[in-house]
Design a protein around this motif. Structure first.
Motif, PDB file in Angstrom:
ATOM      1  N   ILE A   1       0.824  -1.215   0.000  1.00 53.78           N
ATOM      2  CA  ILE A   1       0.000   0.000   0.000  1.00 53.78           C
ATOM      3  C   ILE A   1       0.858   1.265   0.000  1.00 53.78           C
ATOM      4  CG2 ILE A   1      -1.963  -1.137   1.087  1.00 53.78           C
ATOM      5  CD1 ILE A   1      -1.154   0.185   3.733  1.00 53.78           C
ATOM      6  N   ALA A   2       2.133   1.155   0.375  1.00 53.84           N
ATOM      7  CA  ALA A   2       3.018   2.327   0.335  1.00 53.84           C
ATOM      8  C   ALA A   2       3.199   2.838  -1.084  1.00 53.84           C
ATOM      9  CB  ALA A   2       4.378   1.976   0.939  1.00 53.84           C
ATOM     10  N   ARG A   3       2.870   2.019  -2.081  1.00 60.08           N
ATOM     11  CA  ARG A   3       3.045   2.462  -3.463  1.00 60.08           C
ATOM     12  C   ARG A   3       1.834   3.237  -3.982  1.00 60.08           C
ATOM     13  NH1 ARG A   3       5.334  -2.513  -6.890  1.00 60.08           N
ATOM     14  NH2 ARG A   3       5.281  -0.893  -8.503  1.00 60.08           N
ATOM     15  N   PHE A   4       0.792   3.320  -3.158  1.00 59.22           N
ATOM     16  CA  PHE A   4      -0.351   4.179  -3.529  1.00 59.22           C
ATOM     17  C   PHE A   4      -0.037   5.596  -3.053  1.00 59.22           C
ATOM     18  CE2 PHE A   4      -2.180  -0.067  -3.295  1.00 59.22           C
ATOM     19  CZ  PHE A   4      -2.897  -0.124  -4.483  1.00 59.22           C
ATOM     20  N   GLN A   5      -0.258   6.570  -3.917  1.00 57.57           N
ATOM     21  CA  GLN A   5       0.185   7.924  -3.645  1.00 57.57           C
ATOM     22  C   GLN A   5      -0.430   8.491  -2.362  1.00 57.57           C
ATOM     23  OE1 GLN A   5      -0.737  10.783  -6.734  1.00 57.57           O
ATOM     24  NE2 GLN A   5       1.033  12.033  -6.201  1.00 57.57           N
ATOM     25  N   ALA A   6      -1.714   8.227  -2.135  1.00 58.25           N
ATOM     26  CA  ALA A   6      -2.371   8.787  -0.951  1.00 58.25           C
ATOM     27  C   ALA A   6      -1.775   8.224   0.339  1.00 58.25           C
ATOM     28  CB  ALA A   6      -3.868   8.500  -1.006  1.00 58.25           C
ATOM     29  N   VAL A   7      -1.458   6.920   0.321  1.00 57.30           N
ATOM     30  CA  VAL A   7      -0.862   6.303   1.508  1.00 57.30           C
ATOM     31  C   VAL A   7       0.570   6.811   1.699  1.00 57.30           C
ATOM     32  CG1 VAL A   7      -0.133   4.122   2.545  1.00 57.30           C
ATOM     33  CG2 VAL A   7      -2.312   4.260   1.309  1.00 57.30           C
ATOM     34  N   ALA A   8       1.305   6.901   0.614  1.00 59.30           N
ATOM     35  CA  ALA A   8       2.688   7.396   0.715  1.00 59.30           C
ATOM     36  C   ALA A   8       2.724   8.804   1.296  1.00 59.30           C
ATOM     37  CB  ALA A   8       3.342   7.367  -0.664  1.00 59.30           C
ATOM     38  N   ALA A   9       1.730   9.621   0.940  1.00 55.78           N
ATOM     39  CA  ALA A   9       1.695  10.987   1.468  1.00 55.78           C
ATOM     40  C   ALA A   9       1.476  10.988   2.974  1.00 55.78           C
ATOM     41  CB  ALA A   9       0.585  11.772   0.776  1.00 55.78           C
ATOM     42  N   LEU A  10       0.644  10.075   3.461  1.00 52.26           N
ATOM     43  CA  LEU A  10       0.415   9.990   4.909  1.00 52.26           C
ATOM     44  C   LEU A  10       1.676   9.526   5.642  1.00 52.26           C
ATOM     45  CD1 LEU A  10      -3.135   8.371   4.857  1.00 52.26           C
ATOM     46  CD2 LEU A  10      -2.579  10.677   5.652  1.00 52.26           C
ATOM     47  N   VAL A  11       2.351   8.542   5.076  1.00 50.27           N
ATOM     48  CA  VAL A  11       3.596   8.046   5.679  1.00 50.27           C
ATOM     49  C   VAL A  11       4.631   9.171   5.729  1.00 50.27           C
ATOM     50  CG1 VAL A  11       5.537   6.459   5.382  1.00 50.27           C
ATOM     51  CG2 VAL A  11       3.185   5.662   4.983  1.00 50.27           C
ATOM     52  N   ALA A  12       4.723   9.925   4.640  1.00 48.53           N
ATOM     53  CA  ALA A  12       5.687  11.021   4.588  1.00 48.53           C
ATOM     54  C   ALA A  12       5.327  12.122   5.582  1.00 48.53           C
ATOM     55  CB  ALA A  12       5.747  11.591   3.170  1.00 48.53           C
ATOM     56  N   GLU A  13       4.044  12.411   5.719  1.00 44.18           N
ATOM     57  CA  GLU A  13       3.645  13.466   6.651  1.00 44.18           C
ATOM     58  C   GLU A  13       3.962  13.069   8.096  1.00 44.18           C
ATOM     59  OE1 GLU A  13      -0.432  14.701   6.406  1.00 44.18           O
ATOM     60  OE2 GLU A  13      -0.108  16.403   7.771  1.00 44.18           O
TER      61      GLU A  13
END
Length: 314
Positions: A195-207
């Motif tokens: 799921i880290a490869r989905f942009q919305a999830v990656a944005a949450l992880v980065a935030e």
């Protein structure tokens, strides 16, 4: 210092395993173990009965303990001992972990872990902990209260020292939650890919990661501030408190429903983030920062940092 931090995590984790289904017994064991091990004696000169080292050493231990999702009254016991020494009082009881710190909160005085203490330090005096009103926070930690308003607006070095270590506590839990969230997103798969490869999830992880880094930078600034600094230290804690809420939100959005289960372990971190960010709240801290800046003038406004609108605070 890394060895001390690892030992603290190991010893306290054993207490959690022993009292897993009894939060009150777990907290009593955490207080007893912290006092017996004497980790709060770090950053206290050996000539005063301490272990030597500096505040950054103790903050590193606090950070490691909270990153593991553990509760321990290290900031409270250390601030209590620091207050006894600063006031020229006999520190014997504080060396044993029986003296904590009292925190003015409007018409009441909060005494974290107060039910386990003999007394708490406030403004150079000790308040007996015999008539506390019991209360617990979201993480099941005791945050008892005493009736009676406190204190003027003069920066209290003892409260400031507690604020720095409480910020370290928030930073550790934020880092732990951010790391756990990144690891989960990298291994949990949907539609054949992490799921880290989905942009919305990656944005949450980065935030979540960015907020943990921001909180750590604010802690670093607070650690080099003067004991009676009226702006940098509370601003550091307010920044860490604000970051804590964002990290907890991002972590649960990434994990979904499984994030609230005891089996996964995320809830031990996020319940503490939510509980710790409210003692005191960022709004309480910002009101004090605004008053200090208006009293001290423009140079103090720069210490508060660009994220604080000191003109509207307090």
């Amino acid at each position: 210092m890394r060895a001390v931090a690892e030992a603290a995590v190991q010893v306290l984790s054993a207490q959690v395993a022993a009292y897993r289904d009894d939060p009150a017994a777990e907290m009593a064991a955490m207080w007893r173990t912290t006092g017996e091990q004497g980790w709060h004696l770090l950053a206290v000169p050996e000539t005063a009965g301490g272990m030597g080292g500096d505040l950054a050493d103790l903050a590193a231990v606090v950070r490691a303990v909270s990153a593991a999702g553990l509760s321990a009254p290290l900031p409270e016991l250390h601030a209590g001992l620091f207050g006894m020494l600063a006031a020229g009082l006999d520190p014997a009881a504080a060396l044993d972990g029986r003296i904590g710190v009292a925190l003015p909160r409007g018409a009441e005085i909060a005494v974290p872990w107060g039910r386990h203490l003999d007394a708490a330090v406030l403004a150079g005096t000790t308040l007996p902990c015999a008539d506390l009103r019991p209360a617990v926070n979201l993480a099941h930690e005791p945050v008892d209260t005493l009736a009676g308003a406190a204190a003027g607006t003069t920066p209290d070095p003892v409260v400031n020292r507690w604020r720095i270590l409480h910020a370290a506590r928030l930073v550790g839990a934020a880092e732990g939650a951010a790391r756990r969230t990144a690891a989960y997103a990298a291994t949990r798969e949907q539609f054949g890919r992490p799921i880290a490869r989905f942009q919305a999830v990656a944005a949450l992880v980065a935030e979540a990661h960015a907020q943990a880094v921001l909180a750590a930078a604010a802690l670093d600034a607070a650690l080099v501030a003067a004991d009676d600094d009226p702006v940098t230290v509370p601003a550091g804690l307010a920044t860490a408190a604000r970051a804590a809420g964002v990290v907890a939100r991002c972590a649960h959005q990434v994990h979904g429903a499984i994030g609230v289960t005891r089996e996964l372990g995320l809830e031990r971190l996020t319940r503490r983030l939510w509980a710790w960010r409210d003692l005191p709240t960022e709004h309480e801290l910002e009101a004090g920062i605004g008053r200090a800046v208006r009293a001290g003038g423009e140079p103090l406004a720069w210490s508060a940092g660009p994220e604080f609108d000191v003109g509207s605070s307090g």
